[in-house]
Design a protein around this motif. Structure first.
Motif, PDB file in Angstrom:
ATOM      1  N   VAL A 147     -54.731 -73.259   9.643  1.00 52.63           N
ATOM      2  CA  VAL A 147     -54.526 -71.989   8.949  1.00 52.63           C
ATOM      3  C   VAL A 147     -54.904 -70.824   9.862  1.00 52.63           C
ATOM      4  O   VAL A 147     -54.199 -69.807   9.924  1.00 52.63           O
ATOM      5  N   GLN A 148     -55.999 -70.957  10.582  1.00 57.00           N
ATOM      6  CA  GLN A 148     -56.373 -69.921  11.537  1.00 57.00           C
ATOM      7  C   GLN A 148     -55.291 -69.731  12.588  1.00 57.00           C
ATOM      8  O   GLN A 148     -54.982 -68.596  12.982  1.00 57.00           O
ATOM      9  N   GLY A 149     -54.703 -70.829  13.028  1.00 55.74           N
ATOM     10  CA  GLY A 149     -53.612 -70.742  13.988  1.00 55.74           C
ATOM     11  C   GLY A 149     -52.404 -70.012  13.448  1.00 55.74           C
ATOM     12  O   GLY A 149     -51.720 -69.291  14.185  1.00 55.74           O
ATOM     13  N   HIS A 150     -52.133 -70.157  12.149  1.00 59.30           N
ATOM     14  CA  HIS A 150     -51.011 -69.441  11.547  1.00 59.30           C
ATOM     15  C   HIS A 150     -51.271 -67.937  11.540  1.00 59.30           C
ATOM     16  O   HIS A 150     -50.363 -67.146  11.832  1.00 59.30           O
ATOM     17  N   ALA A 153     -50.657 -66.641  14.970  1.00 58.58           N
ATOM     18  CA  ALA A 153     -49.246 -66.573  15.334  1.00 58.58           C
ATOM     19  C   ALA A 153     -48.605 -65.244  14.924  1.00 58.58           C
ATOM     20  O   ALA A 153     -47.653 -64.789  15.555  1.00 58.58           O
ATOM     21  N   TYR A 154     -49.140 -64.623  13.867  1.00 57.86           N
ATOM     22  CA  TYR A 154     -48.649 -63.320  13.417  1.00 57.86           C
ATOM     23  C   TYR A 154     -49.430 -62.158  14.046  1.00 57.86           C
ATOM     24  O   TYR A 154     -49.157 -60.996  13.739  1.00 57.86           O
ATOM     25  N   GLY A 155     -50.410 -62.472  14.887  1.00 57.34           N
ATOM     26  CA  GLY A 155     -51.264 -61.428  15.447  1.00 57.34           C
ATOM     27  C   GLY A 155     -52.213 -60.838  14.426  1.00 57.34           C
ATOM     28  O   GLY A 155     -52.631 -59.683  14.552  1.00 57.34           O
ATOM     29  N   LEU A 156     -52.607 -61.631  13.432  1.00 63.24           N
ATOM     30  CA  LEU A 156     -53.400 -61.112  12.306  1.00 63.24           C
ATOM     31  C   LEU A 156     -54.731 -61.841  12.127  1.00 63.24           C
ATOM     32  O   LEU A 156     -55.354 -61.739  11.073  1.00 63.24           O
TER      33      LEU A 156
END
Length: 252
Positions: A147-150, A153-156
């Motif tokens: 989830v942290q990786g997701h 991926a959005y720069g968020l």
């Protein structure tokens, strides 16, 4: 915010929703009922389990989340934003993205989940959950690191995102000193829903929003909401989002 700024925020929100639901690349579902073929209608209504998309709640519920998040910001409802039960994190990614789009730097998005799926039912304490099989689906167990990786991926992935790992009975009581502008519950079960309501509703600011994802889909979730509203004499009407999602606004 200028007219151009509002347009940019709107376009960014649209793009986030398309990416989070993966209506762009139309990934196939992994659930046992939708036939392994992408169907726009199912993805819009959140009736499939995507294989790669970062949310299964569908376009309509994400659009509702955007509307209420932006309403909370526009009306200056104090507090943070939280989702309980996040799967791959898509709804929380949307909330964090909207804070960024509107230049909000003093609020957090709290991402609350076991990050190991749902618990077996406690039939003694919560008989409405008897026979629940959600804990058997490994597709629902998404590790924290994924989830942290997701978010990344959005720069968020930053200090405005707070991860709260563990069972709700253990983690949500630690938020007793927090206040929320919006609460989104997606715990499926009676236990997960009632524990979130018991621990969070009093922390919802007047004028804040509460969203229930599974009200129409899971009878046990509906029972938890109705029991809680009845015990608290909550009479604010519930607004329908789609076939399962509902929300109401806490009175000022």
């Amino acid at each position: 915010m200028s007219v151009d700024g509002k347009m940019a925020a709107r376009l960014y929100g649209d793009l986030l929703i398309r990416c989070i639901t993966n209506t762009i690349y139309q990934d196939i579902p992994q659930d046992p009922w939708s036939g392994g073929t992408y169907a726009e209608a199912l993805r819009t209504e959140g009736r499939d389990w995507p294989s790669r998309a970062h949310s299964m709640i569908g376009v309509k519920r994400l659009e509702n989340l955007r509307t209420l998040t932006e309403a909370a910001l526009a009306d200056e409802i104090p507090g943070d934003f939280i989702e309980t039960g996040v799967w791959r994190g898509g709804a929380c990614i949307l909330m964090r993205g909207l804070l960024a789009a509107h230049g909000v730097s003093d609020r957090k998005v709290i991402v609350a989940d076991s990050f190991q799926g749902l618990p077996p039912s406690d039939d003694v304490r919560f008989p409405a959950d008897a026979g629940d099989t959600h804990h058997k689906f490994q597709q629902l167990a998404i590790p924290l690191e994924s989830v942290q990786g997701h978010f990344a991926a959005y720069g968020l992935l930053d200090d405005q995102v707070e991860f709260l790992k563990g069972w709700f009975s253990d983690t949500l009581p630690t938020l007793a000193d927090r206040h929320f502008a919006l609460i989104r519950l997606d715990g499926d079960m009676y236990q997960s829903t009632i524990e979130a309501l018991d621990n969070l509703y009093d922390r919802l600011s007047p004028g804040g929003f509460i969203i229930i994802d599974d009200y129409g889909a899971v009878p046990a979730c509906r029972a938890a909401v109705e029991d809680f509203r009845g015990a608290r004499n909550i009479t604010e009407p519930m607004e329908q989002v789609d076939w399962t999602g509902v929300w109401w606004r806490k009175p000022c």
